[in-house]
Design a protein around this motif. Sequence first.
Motif, PDB file in Angstrom:
ATOM      1  N   PHE A  62       5.405 -22.232 -40.090  1.00 20.80           N
ATOM      2  CA  PHE A  62       6.998 -22.427 -40.326  1.00 20.80           C
ATOM      3  C   PHE A  62       7.451 -21.027 -40.840  1.00 20.80           C
ATOM      4  N   ALA A  63       6.884 -20.691 -41.984  1.00 21.53           N
ATOM      5  CA  ALA A  63       7.531 -19.520 -42.786  1.00 21.53           C
ATOM      6  C   ALA A  63       7.428 -18.255 -41.668  1.00 21.53           C
ATOM      7  N   VAL A  64       6.075 -18.291 -41.499  1.00 26.22           N
ATOM      8  CA  VAL A  64       5.651 -16.909 -40.342  1.00 26.22           C
ATOM      9  C   VAL A  64       6.557 -16.645 -39.064  1.00 26.22           C
ATOM     10  N   LEU A  65       6.923 -17.997 -38.491  1.00 24.77           N
ATOM     11  CA  LEU A  65       7.078 -17.917 -37.178  1.00 24.77           C
ATOM     12  C   LEU A  65       8.842 -18.099 -36.858  1.00 24.77           C
ATOM     13  N   LEU A  66       9.521 -18.243 -38.060  1.00 24.51           N
ATOM     14  CA  LEU A  66      10.885 -18.486 -38.221  1.00 24.51           C
ATOM     15  C   LEU A  66      11.520 -17.243 -37.474  1.00 24.51           C
ATOM     16  N   GLN A 112       3.217 -28.327 -35.613  1.00 20.22           N
ATOM     17  CA  GLN A 112       4.360 -28.620 -35.883  1.00 20.22           C
ATOM     18  C   GLN A 112       5.201 -27.664 -36.374  1.00 20.22           C
ATOM     19  N   GLY A 113       4.549 -26.798 -37.240  1.00 21.92           N
ATOM     20  CA  GLY A 113       5.236 -25.776 -37.894  1.00 21.92           C
ATOM     21  C   GLY A 113       5.794 -24.874 -36.824  1.00 21.92           C
ATOM     22  N   LEU A 114       5.143 -24.627 -36.069  1.00 21.37           N
ATOM     23  CA  LEU A 114       5.406 -23.708 -34.770  1.00 21.37           C
ATOM     24  C   LEU A 114       6.734 -24.424 -34.313  1.00 21.37           C
ATOM     25  N   GLY A 115       6.834 -25.653 -33.801  1.00 16.13           N
ATOM     26  CA  GLY A 115       7.950 -26.084 -33.326  1.00 16.13           C
ATOM     27  C   GLY A 115       9.154 -26.189 -34.304  1.00 16.13           C
ATOM     28  N   ALA A 116       8.800 -26.513 -35.453  1.00 16.36           N
ATOM     29  CA  ALA A 116      10.050 -26.295 -36.525  1.00 16.36           C
ATOM     30  C   ALA A 116      10.566 -24.900 -36.513  1.00 16.36           C
ATOM     31  N   ALA A 117       9.723 -23.658 -36.472  1.00 12.92           N
ATOM     32  CA  ALA A 117       9.969 -22.380 -36.697  1.00 12.92           C
ATOM     33  C   ALA A 117      10.954 -22.154 -35.462  1.00 12.92           C
ATOM     34  N   ILE A 118      10.729 -22.742 -34.317  1.00 13.05           N
ATOM     35  CA  ILE A 118      11.755 -22.274 -33.297  1.00 13.05           C
ATOM     36  C   ILE A 118      13.063 -22.950 -33.333  1.00 13.05           C
ATOM     37  N   MET A 119      13.086 -24.437 -33.843  1.00 17.16           N
ATOM     38  CA  MET A 119      14.156 -25.164 -33.575  1.00 17.16           C
ATOM     39  C   MET A 119      15.068 -24.975 -35.132  1.00 17.16           C
ATOM     40  N   MET A 120      14.362 -24.602 -36.094  1.00 20.14           N
ATOM     41  CA  MET A 120      15.321 -24.735 -37.514  1.00 20.14           C
ATOM     42  C   MET A 120      16.270 -23.754 -37.490  1.00 20.14           C
ATOM     43  N   PRO A 121      16.062 -22.323 -37.178  1.00 24.17           N
ATOM     44  CA  PRO A 121      17.042 -21.244 -37.328  1.00 24.17           C
ATOM     45  C   PRO A 121      18.076 -21.598 -36.306  1.00 24.17           C
ATOM     46  N   LEU A 122      17.794 -22.037 -35.166  1.00 22.17           N
ATOM     47  CA  LEU A 122      18.930 -22.482 -33.883  1.00 22.17           C
ATOM     48  C   LEU A 122      19.721 -23.554 -34.383  1.00 22.17           C
ATOM     49  N   THR A 123      19.643 -24.363 -35.470  1.00 22.13           N
ATOM     50  CA  THR A 123      20.393 -25.356 -35.743  1.00 22.13           C
ATOM     51  C   THR A 123      21.692 -24.961 -36.155  1.00 22.13           C
ATOM     52  N   LEU A 124      21.675 -24.084 -36.896  1.00 18.99           N
ATOM     53  CA  LEU A 124      22.762 -23.175 -37.494  1.00 18.99           C
ATOM     54  C   LEU A 124      23.619 -22.437 -36.601  1.00 18.99           C
ATOM     55  N   THR A 125      22.846 -21.813 -35.697  1.00 17.22           N
ATOM     56  CA  THR A 125      23.545 -21.100 -34.758  1.00 17.22           C
ATOM     57  C   THR A 125      24.326 -21.942 -33.702  1.00 17.22           C
ATOM     58  N   PHE A 206       4.966  -7.074 -35.928  1.00 17.67           N
ATOM     59  CA  PHE A 206       4.892  -6.604 -37.330  1.00 17.67           C
ATOM     60  C   PHE A 206       5.247  -7.471 -38.452  1.00 17.67           C
ATOM     61  N   VAL A 207       6.635  -8.177 -38.252  1.00 18.25           N
ATOM     62  CA  VAL A 207       7.080  -9.198 -39.145  1.00 18.25           C
ATOM     63  C   VAL A 207       6.386 -10.308 -39.201  1.00 18.25           C
ATOM     64  N   SER A 208       5.653 -10.775 -38.051  1.00 14.52           N
ATOM     65  CA  SER A 208       5.043 -12.079 -38.232  1.00 14.52           C
ATOM     66  C   SER A 208       3.706 -12.180 -38.994  1.00 14.52           C
ATOM     67  N   GLY A 213       0.294 -12.593 -43.882  1.00 18.39           N
ATOM     68  CA  GLY A 213      -0.481 -12.251 -45.099  1.00 18.39           C
ATOM     69  C   GLY A 213       0.124 -12.465 -46.376  1.00 18.39           C
ATOM     70  N   ILE A 214       1.487 -12.444 -46.438  1.00 19.91           N
ATOM     71  CA  ILE A 214       2.170 -12.711 -47.743  1.00 19.91           C
ATOM     72  C   ILE A 214       1.961 -14.081 -48.270  1.00 19.91           C
ATOM     73  N   VAL A 215       2.505 -14.956 -47.250  1.00 17.70           N
ATOM     74  CA  VAL A 215       2.451 -16.684 -47.343  1.00 17.70           C
ATOM     75  C   VAL A 215       1.165 -16.824 -47.619  1.00 17.70           C
ATOM     76  N   TYR A 216       0.183 -16.521 -46.697  1.00 22.98           N
ATOM     77  CA  TYR A 216      -1.067 -16.969 -46.855  1.00 22.98           C
ATOM     78  C   TYR A 216      -1.637 -16.662 -48.257  1.00 22.98           C
ATOM     79  N   ALA A 217      -1.358 -15.473 -48.776  1.00 27.21           N
ATOM     80  CA  ALA A 217      -1.950 -15.234 -50.034  1.00 27.21           C
ATOM     81  C   ALA A 217      -1.006 -16.013 -51.218  1.00 27.21           C
ATOM     82  N   LEU A 218       0.208 -16.245 -50.954  1.00 31.72           N
ATOM     83  CA  LEU A 218       0.852 -17.081 -51.904  1.00 31.72           C
ATOM     84  C   LEU A 218       0.412 -18.601 -52.073  1.00 31.72           C
TER      85      LEU A 218
END
Length: 475
Positions: A62-66, A112-125, A206-208, A213-218
């Motif tokens: 979810f976090a990585v693919l937003l 599930q996280g992949l699907g959420a990452a695609i649809m969640m930012p588009l809800t606001l748009t 690059f960003v993905s 890396g960051i979220v996995y480490a956290l």
Amino acid sequence: MQEGPAARRDTATWALIIASAAGFMAALDNLVVTTALPSIRADLGGGLGDLEWTVSAYTLTFAVLLMLGAALGDRFGRRLLFAVGLGIFTVASAGAALAPGMEALIAARAVQGLGAAIMMPLTLTLLSAAVAPERRGFAFGVWGAVNGLAVAAGPLIGGTLTEHISWQWIFWINVPLGAVLLPLAVLRLNESRGPYPRLDLLGTAFVSLGMFGIVYALIRGNSDGWSSAAVLAGLIGGTALIAVFIAYERRTANPMLPMRLFRSRAFSAVNAASLFMFVGMFGSIFLLSQFLQDVGGYSPMEAGVRMLPWTAMPMIAAPIAGALSDRFGGQPVVVTGLVFQATGVALLALVVSTDVSYPQLVPSLVISGLGMGFFFAPTANLVMSSVRPEEQGIASGANNALREVGGALGVATMSAVFSAQGGYLSAQQFVDGLTPALWVGTLAVLLAAVAAALVPRQTGRIREKGAERPDPVTA
């Protein structure tokens, strides 16, 4: 041919219903699994690491693919990609409910996280495009209330379904909702695209990878050790890739996230506030729900019910906050909400003890709930108002990504403080760890309030119906 006022209102109403319901589904699955973990292990087996990945697989993808989800929507059509993400999320929910073993469940959670990452930012748009400027504060208020409720009520809903039906129903609940929303999205939402005709593949990579890396480490820091090779590689490598991403985006002709957006004080400040707010809120809810069970002796469902003064309050406060932000601007409302949230968490730190009674906790829970409600709606409005309309998709993706990173950082940081000062061996040990962790959460929310205070007061304020807003990038 332009729509008439009645048709525009109808489109806006449907957009609000669809965006809020989809946002609820995606936000709910952040924490809905936590109270079902013992039942899942009894059914499917697996060790502690498997259970952690049942939660983390969703958070990670979810976090990585937003950012990727928002960029795909800008390129190929926001309604189309919203429907694709919703379809992926719904099918993956059914796959999780039908999983025969832990490996299949973890894989379904990642999808599930992949699907959420695609649809969640588009809800606001999609919502911003459908709603008239003078009504956006209220619309974002409803959206924020529903999403805030989903995040905070996840443990209650998960515990109730698991206790009274079965753990599979925490996933089955998404399937009929998704089946209803999918045709509504296709039929009732208008299509739109972003300003750039080409997808920024290198920037996306690059960003993905950096976010991964960051979220996995956290996520793995507390269990694997913060000095372990994998965690250090994730933190260092992820940070380096984010730095490369920033440098690359400043030079490419079709950037995924235009760096000039950060020249806007409003955009930079509201994203910093979101990051720090989610550090304090997620970490506090994560530990407090355990306190009610481990020290208070409540069952998962009973603990969720006793969190309602916090979790239900946004349903009342967020629409009011959205309307106030339309009239007075979002900045003072957000700052007020963050002060409430910090006060509520600080009161919790002052009163928690091994023999604290539930009524002693209620004032702090109510104040925290008010703060969360006053934060969510105006923040969404501030994010969307701080950029140009054609850039709202990627702005929403960036803000949601930072929220998810903040949530992961909050759980990791406050759990580390908890483990260093206390533990699970006794009620007193739990309180010894919880108290300093809550003070860290208080500090994080106060930092969010300082960041929000830097947002220009006129951001998102509609002075007159149909009035033009100043260029948000130069504001």
